[in-house]
Motif scaffolding. Structure first.
Motif, PDB file in Angstrom:
ATOM      1  N   GLU A 216       0.868  -1.181   0.000  1.00 23.61           N
ATOM      2  CA  GLU A 216       0.000   0.000   0.000  1.00 23.61           C
ATOM      3  C   GLU A 216       0.903   1.229   0.000  1.00 23.61           C
ATOM      4  N   VAL A 217       0.886   1.956  -1.111  1.00 20.63           N
ATOM      5  CA  VAL A 217       1.789   3.091  -1.306  1.00 20.63           C
ATOM      6  C   VAL A 217       0.965   4.367  -1.308  1.00 20.63           C
ATOM      7  N   THR A 218       1.379   5.326  -0.499  1.00 17.33           N
ATOM      8  CA  THR A 218       0.673   6.592  -0.354  1.00 17.33           C
ATOM      9  C   THR A 218       1.423   7.678  -1.112  1.00 17.33           C
ATOM     10  N   GLU A 219       0.715   8.372  -1.979  1.00 20.45           N
ATOM     11  CA  GLU A 219       1.259   9.521  -2.719  1.00 20.45           C
ATOM     12  C   GLU A 219       0.277  10.667  -2.586  1.00 20.45           C
ATOM     13  N   GLY A 220       0.616  11.656  -1.771  1.00 15.73           N
ATOM     14  CA  GLY A 220      -0.311  12.758  -1.537  1.00 15.73           C
ATOM     15  C   GLY A 220      -1.558  12.271  -0.820  1.00 15.73           C
ATOM     16  N   VAL A 221      -2.719  12.518  -1.409  1.00 20.28           N
ATOM     17  CA  VAL A 221      -3.980  12.089  -0.794  1.00 20.28           C
ATOM     18  C   VAL A 221      -4.417  10.725  -1.316  1.00 20.28           C
ATOM     19  N   ASP A 222      -3.695  10.144  -2.242  1.00 17.73           N
ATOM     20  CA  ASP A 222      -4.088   8.886  -2.864  1.00 17.73           C
ATOM     21  C   ASP A 222      -3.272   7.734  -2.298  1.00 17.73           C
ATOM     22  N   ARG A 223      -3.975   6.606  -2.143  1.00 20.18           N
ATOM     23  CA  ARG A 223      -3.312   5.362  -1.741  1.00 20.18           C
ATOM     24  C   ARG A 223      -3.498   4.334  -2.847  1.00 20.18           C
ATOM     25  N   HIS A 224      -2.396   3.794  -3.329  1.00 18.28           N
ATOM     26  CA  HIS A 224      -2.406   2.834  -4.417  1.00 18.28           C
ATOM     27  C   HIS A 224      -1.945   1.468  -3.914  1.00 18.28           C
ATOM     28  N   CYS A 225      -2.469   0.432  -4.541  1.00 21.37           N
ATOM     29  CA  CYS A 225      -2.101  -0.940  -4.214  1.00 21.37           C
ATOM     30  C   CYS A 225      -1.191  -1.481  -5.315  1.00 21.37           C
ATOM     31  N   VAL A 226      -0.094  -2.094  -4.915  1.00 17.48           N
ATOM     32  CA  VAL A 226       0.891  -2.651  -5.838  1.00 17.48           C
ATOM     33  C   VAL A 226       1.016  -4.142  -5.563  1.00 17.48           C
ATOM     34  N   VAL A 227       0.943  -4.949  -6.631  1.00 11.96           N
ATOM     35  CA  VAL A 227       1.146  -6.403  -6.543  1.00 11.96           C
ATOM     36  C   VAL A 227       2.317  -6.723  -7.461  1.00 11.96           C
ATOM     37  N   LEU A 228       3.463  -7.051  -6.862  1.00 11.41           N
ATOM     38  CA  LEU A 228       4.681  -7.255  -7.641  1.00 11.41           C
ATOM     39  C   LEU A 228       4.619  -8.517  -8.482  1.00 11.41           C
ATOM     40  N   ASP A 229       3.975  -9.570  -7.985  1.00  4.66           N
ATOM     41  CA  ASP A 229       3.934 -10.829  -8.742  1.00  4.66           C
ATOM     42  C   ASP A 229       3.196 -10.661 -10.068  1.00  4.66           C
ATOM     43  N   LYS A 231       2.704  -7.616 -11.507  1.00  2.47           N
ATOM     44  CA  LYS A 231       3.193  -6.387 -12.123  1.00  2.47           C
ATOM     45  C   LYS A 231       2.043  -5.414 -12.413  1.00  2.47           C
ATOM     46  N   ILE A 232       1.254  -5.140 -11.390  1.00  4.18           N
ATOM     47  CA  ILE A 232       0.136  -4.221 -11.532  1.00  4.18           C
ATOM     48  C   ILE A 232       0.168  -3.199 -10.407  1.00  4.18           C
ATOM     49  N   CYS A 233      -0.381  -2.045 -10.696  1.00  5.37           N
ATOM     50  CA  CYS A 233      -0.566  -0.975  -9.716  1.00  5.37           C
ATOM     51  C   CYS A 233      -1.892  -0.299 -10.051  1.00  5.37           C
ATOM     52  N   THR A 234      -2.580   0.168  -9.035  1.00  5.25           N
ATOM     53  CA  THR A 234      -3.894   0.753  -9.271  1.00  5.25           C
ATOM     54  C   THR A 234      -3.817   2.086 -10.014  1.00  5.25           C
ATOM     55  N   CYS A 235      -2.649   2.699 -10.111  1.00  9.20           N
ATOM     56  CA  CYS A 235      -2.516   3.908 -10.927  1.00  9.20           C
ATOM     57  C   CYS A 235      -2.429   3.570 -12.406  1.00  9.20           C
ATOM     58  N   HIS A 484      -8.557   5.932  -1.320  1.00  8.14           N
ATOM     59  CA  HIS A 484      -8.069   4.648  -1.816  1.00  8.14           C
ATOM     60  C   HIS A 484      -8.532   4.462  -3.246  1.00  8.14           C
ATOM     61  N   ILE A 485      -7.592   4.161  -4.147  1.00 10.53           N
ATOM     62  CA  ILE A 485      -7.871   4.047  -5.567  1.00 10.53           C
ATOM     63  C   ILE A 485      -8.217   2.595  -5.891  1.00 10.53           C
ATOM     64  N   HIS A 486      -9.299   2.395  -6.625  1.00 10.76           N
ATOM     65  CA  HIS A 486      -9.752   1.055  -6.994  1.00 10.76           C
ATOM     66  C   HIS A 486      -9.630   0.869  -8.496  1.00 10.76           C
ATOM     67  N   PHE A 487      -9.550  -0.405  -8.889  1.00  9.72           N
ATOM     68  CA  PHE A 487      -9.587  -0.724 -10.318  1.00  9.72           C
ATOM     69  C   PHE A 487     -11.011  -0.551 -10.829  1.00  9.72           C
ATOM     70  N   SER A 488     -11.145   0.103 -11.994  1.00  5.15           N
ATOM     71  CA  SER A 488     -12.462   0.290 -12.591  1.00  5.15           C
ATOM     72  C   SER A 488     -12.640  -0.585 -13.818  1.00  5.15           C
ATOM     73  N   GLN A 489     -11.716  -1.523 -14.079  1.00  5.91           N
ATOM     74  CA  GLN A 489     -11.784  -2.355 -15.256  1.00  5.91           C
ATOM     75  C   GLN A 489     -10.907  -3.583 -15.050  1.00  5.91           C
ATOM     76  N   ASN A 490     -10.989  -4.508 -15.998  1.00  8.94           N
ATOM     77  CA  ASN A 490     -10.101  -5.653 -15.910  1.00  8.94           C
ATOM     78  C   ASN A 490      -8.718  -5.253 -16.403  1.00  8.94           C
ATOM     79  N   GLU A 491      -7.852  -6.217 -16.534  1.00  6.67           N
ATOM     80  CA  GLU A 491      -6.449  -5.897 -16.738  1.00  6.67           C
ATOM     81  C   GLU A 491      -6.130  -5.427 -18.142  1.00  6.67           C
TER      82      GLU A 491
END
Length: 546
Positions: A216-229, A231-235, A484-491
């Motif tokens: 869970e990575v915080t940048e300013g007011v946004d929190r993004h989720c990163v999954v290294l396995d 290779k995705i990030c919610t941004c 908290h930023i969510h995915f709005s679509q598939n990959e």
């Protein structure tokens, strides 16, 4: 690497749907494109191209050049500030950021946002692009580069033009292969520039680890989720470009992994070498060409347009133009012209009836000198006439005010060195401050006359990286991560925007609601379908009766 790689070109009589159908059909057959499921097209919405591409390659992703969208949209809504908000919308990588930028633009001009949404955002905004291909471009500048690259050859006869193009492309492939062999790194320099910019931004992020595989990575007011396995990030910046985003870089450092090693393979040196591996083979002269005994093809009918034929494309008012050895220049259309003689606005030097800048500066100097002399005689009788009184440690005369000094110390912050105050200009990205104030009389007279207590702020061409870096300077509050930023679509697939804060205006004709062509076609198909059902039903009844 900002290269263009020519694959196919053709000469047609007109740019119509039929010619585009013919060209894309041959391209589809030669390259085995199928239905276009593994293809992304980018165009400037040329006449006939959109319907031809949707028919020939129905499953392809079709992006529109954001620069051409801006050119069409900005004919009604002008201004540098609103154009900067447009680029912020086009650069948005997730839907929440896109909505925020729309609201900022709407606070300036609501109608501008509504008319902008006439162009579907899934075609020109990164937040809705597919992540199947590692390219997050929003403009089609490489096509314009190709047009300027062949400017000399375009005026040749057809056969000579095609021959010169073939030789030009053959040389280009050889030149770029040698250039790639000279790289000292394993990845392309452009991709490393993006990576280093993201690495600098990652210093302002805060990370939390769940102990398994999520960050869970915080940048300013946004929190993004990163999954290294995966290779995705919610941004979605990592999925779009193939280069680790600042949040991914932060997570990779936490996992003790070098971020350079996870840059996508398409940016590797070996991929560029394989791209330029195949060359165009030399061709013998025209005397050795094989000629078939068929009736020669007649040229199309020449349709001349009024005026002299143009060699260069028509440029927009805000585009640079070539002006001899001076490079490119920007059109002055819509700008306020200033007189060189008196410094006033609204007229030119040829029709100026006022005093020149030098005469005004001399009068100002004499008036100030006389005032200072009277003041000095009244307060200090021992001072000789005609000499100015000095004050302060810098021995500046009293009548000379200190030069107004402003410098940008943060994203939208201007610091005044005179009194230490800070001016805040929210939403101004990449601004350039032009200092205008009272200066010494022996400097340029233009600076003397143009004294203005308020600083003049002009907006430079926006830069995506600089805007993001400036936004995260330490002058801002510490990261809080309230959203908290969510995915709005598939990959992989293209997303459709939902719940936007504005809607495009409805089509009207003579004050009434208008019907679009699509609605008419859908209604026609519906009538045909119902007619067929009735005909089949009657036919079945007739067969049963017989």
């Amino acid at each position: 690497m900002d290269h263009f790689f020519p694959i196919a070109w053709a000469v047609v009589d007109k740019e119509t749907k039929n010619s585009w159908d013919w060209f894309i059909g041959h391209l589809k057959q030669q390259l085995n494109l199928g239905n276009g499921s593994n293809l992304t097209l980018m165009s400037d919405m040329q006449k006939g191209l959109l319907p031809a591409a949707s028919e020939q390659l129905p499953m392809s992703e079709h992006r529109w050049c954001a620069r051409h969208v801006l050119a069409n949209w900005s004919t009604k809504f002008r201004g540098k500030e609103i154009q900067k908000h447009f680029w912020s919308c086009a650069w948005s990588t997730f839907e929440e950021e896109f909505k925020d930028n729309l609201k900022k633009m709407g606070s300036i001009n609501k109608k501008a946002v509504e008319h902008l949404l006439k162009y579907p955002p899934q075609h020109w905004c990164r937040a809705f692009f597919s992540t199947r291909y590692k390219d997050h471009m929003v403009d089609n500048n490489m096509t314009e580069s190709f047009n300027s690259w062949i400017l000399l050859q375009r005026s040749r006869p057809i056969l000579r033009m095609l021959e010169e193009l073939r030789v030009k492309v053959m040389k280009r492939l050889m030149t770029y292969e040698k250039m790639i062999d000279s790289w000292t790194t394993e990845y392309s320099p452009k991709s490393l520039d993006v990576y280093h910019a993201n690495n600098d931004i990652s210093r302002f992020c805060r990370i939390e680890f769940n102990g398994e595989k999520g960050y869970e990575v915080t940048e300013g007011v946004d929190r993004h989720c990163v999954v290294l396995d995966e290779k995705i990030c919610t941004c979605r910046e990592w999925q779009l470009s193939g280069i680790p985003c600042p949040h991914a870089v932060c997570a990779l450092y936490h996992a003790k992994i070098d971020p350079i090693t996870v840059i996508d393979k398409f940016y590797h040196k070996s991929m560029y070498q394989s791209t330029y591996k195949d060359k165009l083979q030399p061709v013998r002269g025209r005397r050795f060409w094989r000629c078939d005994d068929f009736e020669p093809i007649e040229p199309p009918k020449i349709q001349r347009m009024p005026g002299r034929p143009r060699k260069k494309r028509t440029r927009e008012p805000n585009e640079g133009r070539q002006s001899g050895s001076c490079g490119s220049r920007i059109s002055r259309k819509g700008q306020m012209q200033r007189c060189r003689n008196c410094g006033g606005c609204g007229h030119k030097r040829m029709k100026c009836q006022g005093k020149s800048i030098f005469e005004q500066s001399a009068e100002l100097f004499d008036a100030n000198s006389e005032a200072i002399t009277k003041t000095s005689n009244a307060t200090q009788p021992s001072v000789n006439k005609g000499k100015s009184v000095s004050s302060g440690s810098n021995d500046q005369p009293v009548w000379i005010k200190p030069r107004q000094r402003l410098r940008e110390v943060g994203y939208g912050y201007l610091h005044d060195d005179n009194d230490g105050s800070v001016i805040y200009n929210p939403g101004n990205v990449g601004e350039t401050v032009i200092i205008e104030g009272n200066v010494e009389p022996f400097e340029e007279a233009q600076d003397v006359i143009s004294h203005n207590p308020d600083p003049v702020v002009t907006f430079a061409i926006p830069s995506e990286r600089e805007a993001r870096q400036n936004r995260l300077k330490p002058l801002f509050d510490s990261a809080c991560g309230t959203r908290h930023i969510h995915f709005s679509q598939n990959e992989h697939e293209v997303a459709m925007p939902t719940d936007l804060p504005f809607e495009p205006p409805k089509l009207q004709c003579k004050g009434k609601k208008a019907t679009t062509t699509r609605q008419i076609e859908a209604e026609r198909d519906n009538v045909i379908r119902k007619t067929r059902k009735k005909f089949i039903h009657k036919l079945v009844q007739l067969v049963g009766w017989l």
